[in-house]
Motif scaffolding. Structure first.
Motif, PDB file in Angstrom:
ATOM      1  N   VAL A   1      -0.169  33.943  26.057  1.00 43.16           N
ATOM      2  CA  VAL A   1       0.515  33.854  27.340  1.00 43.16           C
ATOM      3  C   VAL A   1       1.176  35.211  27.570  1.00 43.16           C
ATOM      4  N   GLU A   2       0.819  35.865  28.662  1.00 40.91           N
ATOM      5  CA  GLU A   2       1.357  37.199  28.958  1.00 40.91           C
ATOM      6  C   GLU A   2       2.828  37.103  29.347  1.00 40.91           C
ATOM      7  N   HIS A   3       3.544  38.208  29.196  1.00 40.59           N
ATOM      8  CA  HIS A   3       4.967  38.262  29.547  1.00 40.59           C
ATOM      9  C   HIS A   3       5.150  37.818  31.004  1.00 40.59           C
ATOM     10  N   GLY A   4       6.009  36.836  31.220  1.00 42.76           N
ATOM     11  CA  GLY A   4       6.293  36.349  32.565  1.00 42.76           C
ATOM     12  C   GLY A   4       5.281  35.345  33.097  1.00 42.76           C
ATOM     13  N   GLU A   5       4.245  35.048  32.335  1.00 37.92           N
ATOM     14  CA  GLU A   5       3.191  34.131  32.780  1.00 37.92           C
ATOM     15  C   GLU A   5       3.523  32.697  32.363  1.00 37.92           C
ATOM     16  N   ASP A   6       3.196  31.756  33.203  1.00 38.36           N
ATOM     17  CA  ASP A   6       3.355  30.341  32.885  1.00 38.36           C
ATOM     18  C   ASP A   6       2.165  29.914  32.022  1.00 38.36           C
ATOM     19  N   PRO A   7       2.391  29.158  30.924  1.00 41.19           N
ATOM     20  CA  PRO A   7       1.259  28.702  30.101  1.00 41.19           C
ATOM     21  C   PRO A   7       0.214  27.924  30.898  1.00 41.19           C
ATOM     22  N   PHE A   8       0.628  27.200  31.930  1.00 39.94           N
ATOM     23  CA  PHE A   8      -0.282  26.453  32.794  1.00 39.94           C
ATOM     24  C   PHE A   8      -1.277  27.404  33.463  1.00 39.94           C
ATOM     25  N   ASP A   9      -0.793  28.556  33.914  1.00 34.06           N
ATOM     26  CA  ASP A   9      -1.666  29.559  34.530  1.00 34.06           C
ATOM     27  C   ASP A   9      -2.486  30.296  33.472  1.00 34.06           C
ATOM     28  N   ALA A  10      -1.878  30.520  32.315  1.00 32.15           N
ATOM     29  CA  ALA A  10      -2.560  31.257  31.245  1.00 32.15           C
ATOM     30  C   ALA A  10      -3.808  30.528  30.766  1.00 32.15           C
ATOM     31  N   VAL A  11      -3.746  29.210  30.634  1.00 28.15           N
ATOM     32  CA  VAL A  11      -4.909  28.478  30.115  1.00 28.15           C
ATOM     33  C   VAL A  11      -6.097  28.604  31.076  1.00 28.15           C
ATOM     34  N   ILE A  12      -5.843  28.569  32.364  1.00 28.70           N
ATOM     35  CA  ILE A  12      -6.922  28.705  33.356  1.00 28.70           C
ATOM     36  C   ILE A  12      -7.488  30.126  33.317  1.00 28.70           C
ATOM     37  N   ARG A  13      -6.613  31.122  33.223  1.00 20.70           N
ATOM     38  CA  ARG A  13      -7.056  32.517  33.120  1.00 20.70           C
ATOM     39  C   ARG A  13      -7.898  32.734  31.870  1.00 20.70           C
ATOM     40  N   GLU A  14      -7.439  32.208  30.742  1.00 14.42           N
ATOM     41  CA  GLU A  14      -8.157  32.386  29.483  1.00 14.42           C
ATOM     42  C   GLU A  14      -9.531  31.716  29.509  1.00 14.42           C
TER      43      GLU A  14
END
Length: 155
Positions: A38-51
């Protein structure tokens, strides 16, 4: 001690789970779930979709939070040689589009749909077992017992 917050996708369709083959810089191959830091300032919810998009080429949508896993990897077993804590946030996701492909310029060599029954025969990250356990049990606490590491199961 180093620390990492990561988000992981548990994508199950027709008795199969989407797995990603991670290849380390020294050429060691291990199956894992799509996901990562999870990038700095990123929500884990958004991170999983990005990943999922970065590693597999698929677009995905999160259906629900499955749970959170925290593990400490001893220095002797950690990649960097220092004790490491990984906190993983696991989401149930489904694919909404895209086409399966390797991660461009990344450590994921390929992603494949694998029958859940075949997972136990794979050299895999303990994250796979944790994610499948969370998806099956759907514990109200969002926590399952730690997966023992050894044999085909790695940190």
């Amino acid at each position: 001690m180093s620390f990492r917050l990561a988000a992981y996708a548990v994508c199950i369709e027709d008795g199969r789970v989407l797995l990603a083959r991670h290849v380390s810089p020294v050429g060691e191959s291990t199956w894992t779930l799509p996901g990562g830091r999870v990038e700095h300032g990123e929500d884990p919810f958004d991170a999983v979709i990005r990943e999922v998009a970065e590693e597999t080429g698929f677009s995905a949508a999160a259906d629900r939070l499955l749970g959170v896993d925290s593990r400490v990897i001893p220095a002797a077993e950690a990649r960097a040689g220092v004790e490491h804590q990984n906190v993983g946030v696991f989401y149930r996701v489904h694919i909404t589009g895209g086409r399966l492909r390797p991660e461009p310029n990344g450590e994921i060599a390929e992603s494949v749909w694998t029958k859940i029954a075949d997972v136990t025969a794979l050299r895999r990250s303990s994250l796979v077992d944790t994610g499948l356990s969370l998806a099956e049990a759907l514990p109200a606490t969002g926590h399952v017992d730690p997966v023992p590491v050894g044999g085909l199961i790695r940190h």
